[in-house]
Design an enzyme around this catalytic site. Structure first.
Site, mmCIF file in Angstrom:
data_model
loop_
_atom_site.group_PDB
_atom_site.id
_atom_site.type_symbol
_atom_site.label_atom_id
_atom_site.label_comp_id
_atom_site.label_asym_id
_atom_site.label_seq_id
_atom_site.Cartn_x
_atom_site.Cartn_y
_atom_site.Cartn_z
ATOM 1 N N ASP A 10 2.165 -5.730 -1.038
ATOM 2 C CA ASP A 10 3.538 -5.406 -1.626
ATOM 3 C C ASP A 10 4.644 -6.253 -0.632
ATOM 4 O O ASP A 10 4.469 -6.475 0.390
ATOM 5 C CB ASP A 10 3.739 -3.819 -1.344
ATOM 6 C CG ASP A 10 5.156 -3.522 -1.882
ATOM 7 O OD1 ASP A 10 5.566 -3.776 -2.772
ATOM 8 O OD2 ASP A 10 5.705 -2.638 -0.921
ATOM 9 N N ASP A 12 8.465 -5.493 -0.324
ATOM 10 C CA ASP A 12 9.538 -4.646 0.504
ATOM 11 C C ASP A 12 9.032 -3.271 1.216
ATOM 12 O O ASP A 12 8.287 -2.722 0.607
ATOM 13 C CB ASP A 12 10.516 -4.128 -0.380
ATOM 14 C CG ASP A 12 11.251 -5.011 -1.361
ATOM 15 O OD1 ASP A 12 11.391 -6.357 -0.707
ATOM 16 O OD2 ASP A 12 11.845 -4.967 -2.240
#
Length: 156
Positions: A10, A12
């Site tokens: 992922d 952020d």
């Protein structure tokens, strides 16, 4: 023969600081030890991918070109450490978007697995692992039958 290894991250709050709709290059800040860790993975010939929801595009906060420039800057920083992200897979959609072409329920937004399936199909017979910080990351990985590891909030 050893299987190829792939780690899917992922973006952020897993690799970079999440400032809420983070797309400005001036706001790009890798989390502690991330650059060093990605460099280590590259040295070990482990392919690195990102799967990220980017609803700020659908919400009209920024444009795709802003995100592309941001990702290009991430890779330019990593390149100085002999590392790179092979490809950034992103979902620009959101059901509450204001940009008409991106305002929709889609199959690419995590927790859906479409983007992860694309990586799986590109890396047949590879060992895959996903690392993320949210339940949506975990659910997407489970749906795609990819091992998942939660990134802890703080490393130290």
């Amino acid at each position: 023969m050893n299987k190829k290894k792939v780690i899917i991250f992922d973006r952020d709050n897993t690799l970079i600081e999440d400032k809420g709709y983070t797309y400005k290059i001036k706001d790009l800040k890798f989390l502690p030890e991330v650059v060093k860790s990605l460099s280590f993975l590259s040295k070990k010939k482990i392919k690195i991918y990102i799967v990220t929801n980017q609803s700020g595009i659908a919400k009209g906060i920024y444009k795709k070109k802003d995100m592309f420039q941001f990702h290009k800057k991430m890779n330019s920083i990593l390149k100085t450490h002999n590392s790179k992200i092979e490809k950034f897979y992103y979902c620009p959609h959101h059901i509450k978007g204001i940009v008409k072409k991106y305002k929709k329920k889609c199959k690419c937004r995590k927790p859906q697995k479409m983007l992860l399936d694309k990586i799986k199909n590109k890396n047949i017979n590879a060992k895959l692992l996903m690392i993320g910080d949210k339940m949506t990351d975990k659910i997407a990985a489970q749906k795609a039958k990819i091992n998942f590891f939660y990134k802890k909030k703080k490393f130290f």
